[in-house]
Write an enzyme that holds these catalytic residues in place. Sequence first.
Site, PDB file in Angstrom:
ATOM      1  N   HIS A  34       0.838  -1.206   0.000  1.00  0.00           N
ATOM      2  CA  HIS A  34       0.000   0.000   0.000  1.00  0.00           C
ATOM      3  C   HIS A  34       0.876   1.260   0.000  1.00  0.00           C
ATOM      4  O   HIS A  34       0.716   2.140  -0.864  1.00  0.00           O
ATOM      5  CB  HIS A  34      -0.906  -0.024   1.237  1.00  0.00           C
ATOM      6  N   GLU A  35       1.781   1.358   0.962  1.00  0.00           N
ATOM      7  CA  GLU A  35       2.614   2.560   1.068  1.00  0.00           C
ATOM      8  C   GLU A  35       3.528   2.719  -0.148  1.00  0.00           C
ATOM      9  O   GLU A  35       3.824   3.841  -0.573  1.00  0.00           O
ATOM     10  CB  GLU A  35       3.445   2.529   2.355  1.00  0.00           C
TER      11      GLU A  35
ATOM     12  N   HIS B  55       1.815   4.727  -2.781  1.00  0.00           N
ATOM     13  CA  HIS B  55       1.983   6.168  -2.546  1.00  0.00           C
ATOM     14  C   HIS B  55       3.369   6.616  -3.012  1.00  0.00           C
ATOM     15  O   HIS B  55       3.511   7.659  -3.656  1.00  0.00           O
ATOM     16  CB  HIS B  55       1.851   6.468  -1.048  1.00  0.00           C
TER      17      HIS B  55
ATOM     18  N   GLU C 275      -4.730   7.962  -2.710  1.00  0.00           N
ATOM     19  CA  GLU C 275      -5.240   6.677  -2.222  1.00  0.00           C
ATOM     20  C   GLU C 275      -5.523   5.713  -3.375  1.00  0.00           C
ATOM     21  O   GLU C 275      -5.407   4.494  -3.220  1.00  0.00           O
ATOM     22  CB  GLU C 275      -6.503   6.874  -1.376  1.00  0.00           C
TER      23      GLU C 275
END
EC number: 3.4.17.19
Length: 501
Positions: free
Chosen positions: A265-266, A269, A295
Site C-alpha cells: 500500500h505505502e 503512494h 489513495e
Amino acid sequence: MTHMTEKTFLEHLKEMSLISQTLGLLEWDVQTGMPEAAAEHRSEVVSYMSGKHFDLANGKKMTSFIDYFSENLAELSPFAQEVFADVKESYELNNNVPQDRIIAYSKALSKAHQSWVQARDAKDFAIFLPALEELIAFNKEFIPYRQKNQRTDYDVLLDLYEPDMTVAKLDDIFETLKEGIISLRKEIAEKGTPPETDFIHRYVSKEAQKEFVLEVIEQLGYDLSRGRLDDTIHPFMLGINRQDARITTRWNEHDFLMAILGVIHEAGHGMYEQNIDEKYDHTPLSRGTSMGIHESQSLFNEIIVGSSRAFWQRQYPRLQAITGDTFADIDFETFYRGIKQSKSSLIRIEADALTYPLHIIIRYEIEKMIFNEEINLADLPQIWNDKYEEYLGIRPENDLEGILQDVHWAGGSFGYFPSYALGFMYAAQLYHAMNQQFDVEAVLASEDYSRIIEWNKKHIHQFGASKKPNELILNATGEALNPTYLIDYMRKIFFDVYQVQ
C-alpha cells in the site's frame, strides 16, 4: 522590494520547497528513530522552521507576487502560470481567515488531541465532546472565508481534500456503492462457502516478511534507490521529493498479511511521488493532486494487485520458499481464498476490502449531518452505533471501538474520510480502463509488471498536482467517477473467493 519576475517568483517557491523538505526529514525522524528525550528540542526546531515556511507562503513577499502577477499574468510562461494558479489558490484559502483565529484554532487542536487520548483511555466520548464542539465551531466559522461557489457548508470541507467534490455528487455515488455492497454481502452470506483462515496467524518472522515484500514492491515499480523502508508505529509514506519517497510499516509476526499488504500500500503512494515529472521540482505541483488520487495509487497496489489470483499464483511459491515449512501444507487455493475472507468488523483500519467502504460512508453521513444539518453532538455515539448496526450488522459495545477509534476529528480533518472510498473507486475504474489496453491479470501472472506502472505513470503520476482529480480520471478512463466499476470488481473477486455460483 524584490523585482517581480518569473525567476524571482520561482526562486521564492524553491526556498519554500527546501524548508518543506527539511520539515519532512524532521518529521520522518520523529516517527522512526528520534530519541525520546529529544522531543522538546525537536519541537523547537520544527516550530522555528514552520514559522519560516509560513512567512514565505503568506508574508509580504508572497503577497506582492500574488498582487503583481494577478494583474500581469502574461509576464509568466505557460508553465509558471500553471504554478501561479495553484499558489494563488492556496494563498487565498489560507489568507482569508484572520490570523488570530488560526492561532487560536492551532491551540484548540493541541488540546483536542490530548482530550481524545484521555477519552479513549476512559472509553468515554463525553470527555472528548467539549473539544470536538470547539473544533467544529472553528470550522463552521472558517467556512465562509473559504467559500467559493459551493452549495453547502460541507462542500467547502470536501474541497480541501478532493478539489471540486460536492455532497450532490457524493450522495449519488455513495448510495450506489452502499446498496451494491450490501447486496453483495447478502448474496455471499446466503450462497457462499467461507474460506479456511486459521493459517493466517501462523508465525512468520519479521525478517522473512521483509525479504518477501521488498522483492515484491521492487517488481511493482517502487525504486529503493530513491526510497527506503523503516519501522514505525503508524505506517505512512513521506514524499520529501521525487528522489526521496520513504515508506514505513509495523510488523506482526502472527499476522503476516498486515505488514505485507501495508508495505505494498505505502509503496503505491511512494511510486506516485517518485514518478512526478521533474519539471515540477521545487514547486507546489510536485505532489499528489488530492488525497483521493493518492489513495487510488496505494489501493491499486494493495487491493487490485493484492486481490489478484494471478499475482498470488506467481508470488505464493516465493513466499513459501522464504518461510520454509510454515505454509507447506497449505495449497494455493486455500491460501488465496483465506487471505480474501470478508466479515463485519467494528474497527475501520482492520476492515476487509468488501466492507471497508461502508465504514467510510458511515463517517461521511455523520460529517454531513454535523455541517449541513442541526444535530446535538452529544447524540453522535448513538448515531454512530445505529449506523454500524444498520449497515454492518454489528454494534459497538463502547466508545473506544465506536466513535473514538479515529484520530481525524481530533486533528480537525473534517471532509477527509471520503478520500479513502474515492481512492478505492478511482482504483477500480483505472483498472477497468487499463484492461481496455492490455490484460492486466496476464501481466500480473508474468515476470514483468512494468506495463502497469508505466500506464499509471502516463495517466496519473507524471502530472503531479497540475491536474485536478476529475480531469485526471476523465482523461485516463474516458468518463467521470463511476462507482459501478468497484461493485463489479468486488463481485468478481468475492464471488470467486466464496464460490458463489
